[in-house]
Design a protein around this motif. Structure first.
Motif, PDB file in Angstrom:
ATOM      1  N   ALA A 230      31.070  55.553  43.620  1.00 35.78           N
ATOM      2  CA  ALA A 230      32.308  56.299  43.876  1.00 35.78           C
ATOM      3  C   ALA A 230      32.957  56.808  42.599  1.00 35.78           C
ATOM      4  CB  ALA A 230      33.290  55.422  44.649  1.00 35.78           C
ATOM      5  N   GLY A 231      32.337  56.528  41.461  1.00 38.07           N
ATOM      6  CA  GLY A 231      32.881  56.971  40.194  1.00 38.07           C
ATOM      7  C   GLY A 231      33.863  56.017  39.563  1.00 38.07           C
ATOM      8  N   ASP A 232      34.077  54.854  40.180  1.00 42.18           N
ATOM      9  CA  ASP A 232      35.027  53.858  39.665  1.00 42.18           C
ATOM     10  C   ASP A 232      34.265  52.855  38.796  1.00 42.18           C
ATOM     11  OD1 ASP A 232      37.099  52.135  39.166  1.00 42.18           O
ATOM     12  OD2 ASP A 232      37.279  51.395  41.232  1.00 42.18           O
ATOM     13  N   THR A 233      33.875  53.310  37.614  1.00 43.93           N
ATOM     14  CA  THR A 233      33.071  52.437  36.758  1.00 43.93           C
ATOM     15  C   THR A 233      33.866  51.232  36.270  1.00 43.93           C
ATOM     16  OG1 THR A 233      33.609  53.845  34.854  1.00 43.93           O
ATOM     17  CG2 THR A 233      31.565  54.303  36.032  1.00 43.93           C
ATOM     18  N   GLY A 234      35.157  51.418  36.036  1.00 46.46           N
ATOM     19  CA  GLY A 234      35.992  50.292  35.637  1.00 46.46           C
ATOM     20  C   GLY A 234      36.082  49.250  36.748  1.00 46.46           C
ATOM     21  N   GLY A 235      36.228  49.723  37.986  1.00 44.90           N
ATOM     22  CA  GLY A 235      36.277  48.806  39.116  1.00 44.90           C
ATOM     23  C   GLY A 235      34.956  48.082  39.303  1.00 44.90           C
ATOM     24  N   ALA A 236      33.843  48.784  39.109  1.00 45.35           N
ATOM     25  CA  ALA A 236      32.530  48.152  39.217  1.00 45.35           C
ATOM     26  C   ALA A 236      32.378  47.051  38.177  1.00 45.35           C
ATOM     27  CB  ALA A 236      31.431  49.199  39.052  1.00 45.35           C
ATOM     28  N   ALA A 237      32.827  47.323  36.953  1.00 48.39           N
ATOM     29  CA  ALA A 237      32.745  46.311  35.901  1.00 48.39           C
ATOM     30  C   ALA A 237      33.620  45.103  36.229  1.00 48.39           C
ATOM     31  CB  ALA A 237      33.165  46.920  34.567  1.00 48.39           C
ATOM     32  N   ARG A 238      34.792  45.356  36.781  1.00 49.90           N
ATOM     33  CA  ARG A 238      35.676  44.247  37.155  1.00 49.90           C
ATOM     34  C   ARG A 238      35.029  43.380  38.239  1.00 49.90           C
ATOM     35  NH1 ARG A 238      38.825  44.082  41.363  1.00 49.90           N
ATOM     36  NH2 ARG A 238      38.718  46.350  41.638  1.00 49.90           N
ATOM     37  N   LEU A 239      34.411  44.008  39.231  1.00 53.07           N
ATOM     38  CA  LEU A 239      33.756  43.266  40.309  1.00 53.07           C
ATOM     39  C   LEU A 239      32.571  42.459  39.791  1.00 53.07           C
ATOM     40  CD1 LEU A 239      33.930  46.071  43.007  1.00 53.07           C
ATOM     41  CD2 LEU A 239      35.119  43.862  43.111  1.00 53.07           C
ATOM     42  N   GLN A 240      31.814  43.037  38.861  1.00 53.20           N
ATOM     43  CA  GLN A 240      30.699  42.298  38.266  1.00 53.20           C
ATOM     44  C   GLN A 240      31.215  41.069  37.516  1.00 53.20           C
ATOM     45  OE1 GLN A 240      26.938  43.301  37.892  1.00 53.20           O
ATOM     46  NE2 GLN A 240      27.052  41.110  37.547  1.00 53.20           N
ATOM     47  N   ARG A 241      32.285  41.251  36.765  1.00 56.51           N
ATOM     48  CA  ARG A 241      32.845  40.112  36.015  1.00 56.51           C
ATOM     49  C   ARG A 241      33.398  39.045  36.956  1.00 56.51           C
ATOM     50  NH1 ARG A 241      35.010  44.383  32.854  1.00 56.51           N
ATOM     51  NH2 ARG A 241      37.068  44.047  33.770  1.00 56.51           N
ATOM     52  N   GLN A 242      34.041  39.471  38.033  1.00 53.42           N
ATOM     53  CA  GLN A 242      34.575  38.493  38.978  1.00 53.42           C
ATOM     54  C   GLN A 242      33.478  37.604  39.564  1.00 53.42           C
ATOM     55  OE1 GLN A 242      36.702  40.692  41.969  1.00 53.42           O
ATOM     56  NE2 GLN A 242      38.633  40.684  40.839  1.00 53.42           N
ATOM     57  N   ALA A 243      32.290  38.177  39.737  1.00 53.73           N
ATOM     58  CA  ALA A 243      31.191  37.426  40.346  1.00 53.73           C
ATOM     59  C   ALA A 243      30.465  36.530  39.358  1.00 53.73           C
ATOM     60  CB  ALA A 243      30.195  38.393  40.982  1.00 53.73           C
ATOM     61  N   MET A 244      30.772  36.647  38.068  1.00 53.94           N
ATOM     62  CA  MET A 244      29.948  35.984  37.066  1.00 53.94           C
ATOM     63  C   MET A 244      30.003  34.454  37.139  1.00 53.94           C
ATOM     64  SD  MET A 244      27.994  37.977  35.586  1.00 53.94           S
ATOM     65  CE  MET A 244      27.373  36.672  34.537  1.00 53.94           C
ATOM     66  N   GLU A 245      31.139  33.879  37.473  1.00 58.36           N
ATOM     67  CA  GLU A 245      31.196  32.415  37.543  1.00 58.36           C
ATOM     68  C   GLU A 245      30.216  31.898  38.590  1.00 58.36           C
ATOM     69  OE1 GLU A 245      34.295  28.691  38.325  1.00 58.36           O
ATOM     70  OE2 GLU A 245      34.776  30.682  39.104  1.00 58.36           O
ATOM     71  N   LEU A 246      30.233  32.491  39.759  1.00 55.53           N
ATOM     72  CA  LEU A 246      29.322  32.047  40.810  1.00 55.53           C
ATOM     73  C   LEU A 246      27.876  32.370  40.458  1.00 55.53           C
ATOM     74  CD1 LEU A 246      29.020  30.725  43.574  1.00 55.53           C
ATOM     75  CD2 LEU A 246      29.282  32.991  44.604  1.00 55.53           C
ATOM     76  N   ILE A 247      27.641  33.546  39.875  1.00 57.99           N
ATOM     77  CA  ILE A 247      26.287  33.903  39.458  1.00 57.99           C
ATOM     78  C   ILE A 247      25.742  32.875  38.480  1.00 57.99           C
ATOM     79  CG2 ILE A 247      24.960  35.573  38.096  1.00 57.99           C
ATOM     80  CD1 ILE A 247      26.708  37.782  39.359  1.00 57.99           C
ATOM     81  N   GLU A 248      26.546  32.493  37.501  1.00 54.00           N
ATOM     82  CA  GLU A 248      26.073  31.526  36.512  1.00 54.00           C
ATOM     83  C   GLU A 248      25.774  30.171  37.147  1.00 54.00           C
ATOM     84  OE1 GLU A 248      27.117  29.874  32.041  1.00 54.00           O
ATOM     85  OE2 GLU A 248      28.697  30.841  33.209  1.00 54.00           O
TER      86      GLU A 248
END
Length: 300
Positions: A230-248
């Motif tokens: 959708a062109g919201d690269t900042g939002g995509a980065a925020r969502l990726q970071r939010q998931a990082m604790e569970l991913i790790e």
């Protein structure tokens, strides 16, 4: 503003490397597999990978792999592609598994590098070509040298891309430069195979991901690529970071993702069951940490 993505995604963008549910006695739980598959599709997965690493393929029989494809196909119909893991350390066995998956209703096959024997690149190339020649389904190569001991080198990937049925790669090589070299020279559809790299690989031209973490939060991972598109690269980065604790915790805390994913699914009351030996279940402390991270993510 939307982001144009000219590359095709032959198996969808948001794929889950689905666990294989077992009963408490350790048998294949086909009802549980159907319920889990339906939930994953309803929550944003547009493709499922069965009998991969997360699906405990080394400890499921050939017959169980075929039964799983048939059961999941019955549950999801033609709504999403099914990719069947058929890799083994034996080329003849891999061909047999690919033909069985095709007959059972799979839409593609995931073929990992033969492990343990560590074939050189010319033998590795011949292995993949033999499977692709024998089977009528499109092939996703699975590059995970940390498990197999053998890298599919970029030049080998480029040559393999010339086969009309070798169309995609599940990338767990942790080589961003090598991946971009192949992307720049072929039309192979790359899928991020490591959850922490979903956005990074998508941003440089991957078409999607094959995720273990999607077993528990499929919608959260789908939101990353949706935001980027959708062109919201900042939002995509925020969502990726939010998931990082569970991913790790799921993928990098010293236990295989199969073990941690099944532990969390079980804690959430979803189909999972035990892991098969030599894997062992996660302890209570790990389960509690996973559940806490999960709950923080879904409430964010």
């Amino acid at each position: 503003m939307t982001t144009a993505r000219p590359l095709s995604a032959p198996f969808g963008r948001a794929l889950c490397a689905m666990i294989t549910p077992f009963t408490e006695a350790g048998a294949l739980d086909l009802d549980g597999a159907q319920r889990l598959a339906a939930r994953l599709v309803a929550r944003g997965c547009d493709g499922l990978v069965l009998s991969g690493t997360t699906g405990e393929s080394p400890t499921t029989t050939d017959a169980e792999k075929t039964e799983l494809v048939r059961a999941v196909r019955a549950a999801v119909g033609d709504r999403v592609p099914l990719v069947a893991g058929v890799g083994s350390a034996d080329t003849r066995h891999t061909v047999a598994l690919a033909l069985a998956a095709e007959k059972a209703g799979a839409d593609g096959v995931l073929v990992v590098s033969p492990y343990y024997s560590r074939p050189p690149q010319d033998a590795l190339e011949a292995h993949f070509l033999e499977v692709a020649d024998a089977c009528g389904l499109p092939v996703m190569l699975y590059d995970i040298p940390g498990r197999t001991g053998t890298r599919i080198e970029p030049e080998t990937m480029v040559r393999l891309a010339g086969h009309p049925r070798i169309v995609a790669v599940k990338d767990c090589a942790y080589d961003l430069l090598g991946t971009q070299k192949v992307l720049s020279r072929t039309e192979l559809a790359y899928y991020a195979g490591c959850d922490e790299q979903i956005l990074a690989l998508y941003a440089v031209g991957a078409v999607g991901y094959v995720s273990t973490v999607a077993n528990v939060v499929p919608d959260r991972l789908r939101a990353i690529v949706d935001a980027f598109d959708a062109g919201d690269t900042g939002g995509a980065a925020r969502l990726q970071r939010q998931a990082m604790e569970l991913i790790e915790l799921l993928m990098a805390a010293g236990l295989p993702g199969t073990v941690t994913a099944k532990a969390l699914l079980d804690d959430l009351g979803l189909p999972a069951g035990p892991v098969r030996p030599p894997l062992r279940p996660a302890g209570r402390g790990t389960r509690d940490a996973l559940r806490a991270a999960h709950d923080r993510l879904v409430s964010a």
